[in-house]
Design a protein around this motif. Structure first.
Motif, PDB file in Angstrom:
ATOM      1  N   GLU A 146       0.589  -1.058  -0.095  1.00 56.41           N
ATOM      2  CA  GLU A 146      -0.054   0.178  -0.061  1.00 56.41           C
ATOM      3  C   GLU A 146       0.844   1.332  -0.062  1.00 56.41           C
ATOM      4  O   GLU A 146       0.373   2.292  -0.106  1.00 56.41           O
ATOM      5  CB  GLU A 146      -0.826  -0.017   1.136  1.00 56.41           C
ATOM      6  CG  GLU A 146      -2.054  -1.084   1.262  1.00 56.41           C
ATOM      7  CD  GLU A 146      -1.577  -2.500   1.426  1.00 56.41           C
ATOM      8  OE1 GLU A 146      -2.531  -3.461   1.441  1.00 56.41           O
ATOM      9  OE2 GLU A 146      -0.442  -2.690   2.003  1.00 56.41           O
ATOM     10  N   THR A 179     -12.657   4.367   1.433  1.00 54.31           N
ATOM     11  CA  THR A 179     -11.955   3.297   1.527  1.00 54.31           C
ATOM     12  C   THR A 179     -11.616   2.805   0.222  1.00 54.31           C
ATOM     13  O   THR A 179     -12.463   3.269  -0.692  1.00 54.31           O
ATOM     14  CB  THR A 179     -12.458   1.861   2.198  1.00 54.31           C
ATOM     15  OG1 THR A 179     -13.535   1.621   1.856  1.00 54.31           O
ATOM     16  CG2 THR A 179     -12.222   2.215   3.720  1.00 54.31           C
ATOM     17  N   SER A 181      -9.512  -0.132  -2.462  1.00 51.41           N
ATOM     18  CA  SER A 181      -8.891  -1.330  -2.519  1.00 51.41           C
ATOM     19  C   SER A 181      -8.338  -1.164  -3.999  1.00 51.41           C
ATOM     20  O   SER A 181      -8.952  -1.095  -4.948  1.00 51.41           O
ATOM     21  CB  SER A 181      -9.734  -2.560  -2.369  1.00 51.41           C
ATOM     22  OG  SER A 181     -10.978  -2.383  -3.215  1.00 51.41           O
ATOM     23  N   ILE A 235     -13.678  -5.164   4.048  1.00 47.76           N
ATOM     24  CA  ILE A 235     -13.252  -3.874   3.976  1.00 47.76           C
ATOM     25  C   ILE A 235     -14.435  -2.896   4.513  1.00 47.76           C
ATOM     26  O   ILE A 235     -14.527  -2.234   5.518  1.00 47.76           O
ATOM     27  CB  ILE A 235     -12.489  -3.087   2.809  1.00 47.76           C
ATOM     28  CG1 ILE A 235     -11.246  -4.122   2.440  1.00 47.76           C
ATOM     29  CG2 ILE A 235     -12.593  -1.818   2.807  1.00 47.76           C
ATOM     30  CD1 ILE A 235     -10.931  -3.815   1.084  1.00 47.76           C
ATOM     31  N   GLY A 239     -13.132  -2.217   7.821  1.00 49.58           N
ATOM     32  CA  GLY A 239     -11.791  -1.188   7.241  1.00 49.58           C
ATOM     33  C   GLY A 239     -11.987  -0.208   7.780  1.00 49.58           C
ATOM     34  O   GLY A 239     -12.787   0.708   8.046  1.00 49.58           O
ATOM     35  N   GLU A 243      -8.129   4.436   4.459  1.00 47.59           N
ATOM     36  CA  GLU A 243      -7.174   3.436   4.311  1.00 47.59           C
ATOM     37  C   GLU A 243      -7.152   2.871   2.895  1.00 47.59           C
ATOM     38  O   GLU A 243      -8.353   2.750   2.119  1.00 47.59           O
ATOM     39  CB  GLU A 243      -7.137   2.411   5.430  1.00 47.59           C
ATOM     40  CG  GLU A 243      -6.759   2.869   6.700  1.00 47.59           C
ATOM     41  CD  GLU A 243      -5.321   3.297   6.688  1.00 47.59           C
ATOM     42  OE1 GLU A 243      -4.244   2.584   6.217  1.00 47.59           O
ATOM     43  OE2 GLU A 243      -4.989   4.450   7.296  1.00 47.59           O
ATOM     44  N   TYR A 245      -6.251  -0.747   0.929  1.00 44.77           N
ATOM     45  CA  TYR A 245      -6.128  -2.272   1.207  1.00 44.77           C
ATOM     46  C   TYR A 245      -5.734  -2.938  -0.245  1.00 44.77           C
ATOM     47  O   TYR A 245      -6.674  -2.814  -1.212  1.00 44.77           O
ATOM     48  CB  TYR A 245      -7.378  -3.018   1.753  1.00 44.77           C
ATOM     49  CG  TYR A 245      -7.524  -2.405   3.396  1.00 44.77           C
ATOM     50  CD1 TYR A 245      -6.908  -2.859   4.294  1.00 44.77           C
ATOM     51  CD2 TYR A 245      -8.164  -1.548   3.534  1.00 44.77           C
ATOM     52  CE1 TYR A 245      -7.103  -2.668   5.421  1.00 44.77           C
ATOM     53  CE2 TYR A 245      -8.498  -0.895   4.685  1.00 44.77           C
ATOM     54  CZ  TYR A 245      -7.945  -1.562   5.663  1.00 44.77           C
ATOM     55  OH  TYR A 245      -8.174  -1.191   7.066  1.00 44.77           O
ATOM     56  N   LYS A 314      -1.543  -6.358   4.668  1.00 40.56           N
ATOM     57  CA  LYS A 314      -2.251  -5.613   5.519  1.00 40.56           C
ATOM     58  C   LYS A 314      -3.686  -6.129   5.728  1.00 40.56           C
ATOM     59  O   LYS A 314      -4.407  -6.024   6.927  1.00 40.56           O
ATOM     60  CB  LYS A 314      -2.171  -4.317   4.803  1.00 40.56           C
ATOM     61  CG  LYS A 314      -3.030  -3.244   5.598  1.00 40.56           C
ATOM     62  CD  LYS A 314      -2.948  -1.862   4.720  1.00 40.56           C
ATOM     63  CE  LYS A 314      -3.569  -0.570   5.580  1.00 40.56           C
ATOM     64  NZ  LYS A 314      -3.487   0.597   4.707  1.00 40.56           N
ATOM     65  N   ILE A 315      -4.266  -6.542   4.651  1.00 42.88           N
ATOM     66  CA  ILE A 315      -5.564  -6.960   4.607  1.00 42.88           C
ATOM     67  C   ILE A 315      -5.870  -8.338   5.673  1.00 42.88           C
ATOM     68  O   ILE A 315      -6.820  -8.527   6.190  1.00 42.88           O
ATOM     69  CB  ILE A 315      -6.377  -6.841   3.161  1.00 42.88           C
ATOM     70  CG1 ILE A 315      -7.830  -7.075   3.479  1.00 42.88           C
ATOM     71  CG2 ILE A 315      -5.940  -8.042   2.368  1.00 42.88           C
ATOM     72  CD1 ILE A 315      -8.623  -6.929   2.232  1.00 42.88           C
TER      73      ILE A 315
END
Length: 356
Positions: A146, A179, A181, A235, A239, A243, A245, A314-315
């Motif tokens: 990320e 968020t 992704s 998420i 989440g 952020e 992800y 991270k996720i």
């Protein structure tokens, strides 16, 4: 309970997400906003209750604003995008319009409804992006995380990078609850047959060439769309606001290996199901020959990134996400879906041929 807009929800990943969300949150209301371009198909939503399909353009900000107000929307999951790299090379304007201007249109409408008029009521704007924004990797480089600097190399990737930055800016400047992704290469049911996996399956069934760019050693991480949808669910539910992800399948493969798996899978399917030879007589496998004879190597695509790889730690650590399918399992399920899905893909191919 959420009232949700899913943009691009009649397309490949969007429709799979709508189906997933109906299964895990059956009481939530879903509005699908889709312009129904060549890759959007209302039949992708057949059999679903509680889903309202609105044909429309995400660039139409007044329309988006009306939908948010009329349906008391508190969640937007934004899939709508032009995504085919080859098309972005020959016609980049559509990518800038949809991916950049369209995302900004949604952000403006969301800010007005949820912050300016709504007093900051709980909401979520989730933006679905791609690993291509990070550029390309060498064979020994660390996977994209990320915090990898953006370095997009195609008009498609540049347009998605721009949209990512707009989403980030609306969170940091205005406080919009967002968020993002960034996912790797998706495959699975309902994928329009311009991408590698469905294109090569259908070419194999019709006896057409399987065109492999360059030396076939470009590497991608492969993510089954069902795993992608489960990651987005995590998420949305857990989440951290603001952020990003990365979502990967943990299946880093060169293109030639993916093509070999497709050839093996098609041959094996014909070997165990004699009716396939009658249904698809032009396939080499219908005459007992190898699908691999259709492979051909063609001139490489302009600016073709060499390798993508996803660091999804991270996720995994924050939200517990782990993909459930490796590529052999995911591809076997996908192949079975396309073999049984002529009523879905034949009208799409006919429509695409008429549009050329």
């Amino acid at each position: 309970m959420a009232n949700m807009i899913v943009t691009g929800g009649a397309g490949f990943i969007g429709s799979n997400f709508v189906r997933h969300w109906r299964s895990v949150a059956p009481d939530d209301a879903i509005v699908v906003l889709d312009i129904l371009s060549y890759a959007g198909h209302p039949a992708n939503l057949d059999g679903l209750d509680g889903v309202t399909l609105i044909p429309g353009d995400i660039c139409d900000t007044p329309l988006v604003s009306r939908l948010i107000a009329d349906h008391a929307i508190d969640t937007i999951v934004h899939f709508a995008a032009e995504t085919h790299v080859d098309r972005s090379i020959t016609g980049p304007d559509a990518f800038v319009t949809t991916n950049v201007v369209g995302t900004h249109s949604l952000l403006k409408a969301a800010k007005t409804a949820w912050l300016d008029q709504g007093g900051g009521k709980p909401h979520r704007f989730h933006h679905v992006s791609t690993d291509e924004v990070y550029g390309t990797l060498g064979a020994d480089d660390l996977a994209f995380s990320e915090v990898t600097p953006y370095a997009p190399n195609s008009p498609y990737a540049a347009s998605k990078a721009s949209s990512d930055h707009l989403v980030r800016a609306y969170h940091h400047t205005y406080g919009l609850e967002t968020t993002t992704s960034n996912c790797s290469n998706n495959y699975g049911p309902f994928q329009f047959p311009e991408k590698l996996v469905p294109l090569f399956i259908l070419n194999a069934l019709s006896g057409k060439q399987l065109p492999i760019y360059g030396d076939g050693k470009n590497v991608r991480d492969w993510l089954h769309v069902a795993d992608h949808c489960q990651a987005i669910e995590r998420i949305l539910r857990g989440g951290r606001i603001g952020e990003t992800y990365n979502i990967g399948g943990g299946q880093e493969l060169p293109n030639f290996a993916v093509v070999d798996e497709i050839c093996r899978g098609v041959d094996a399917a014909f070997a165990v199901d004699a009716t396939l030879a009658t249904r698809f007589p032009a396939a080499p496998a219908a005459q007992g020959r190898s699908t691999a004879e259709l492979k051909s190597y063609v001139e490489d695509r302009k600016g073709h990134d060499r390798r993508y790889a996803i660091d999804a730690s991270k996720i995994h650590s924050e939200l517990g996400y782990v993909p459930a399918r490796d590529f052999p399992r995911g591809f076997a399920d996908t192949l079975a879906w396309y073999l049984a899905g002529e009523q879905w893909w034949k009208p799409l191919l006919a429509r695409a041929a008429l549009a050329v």
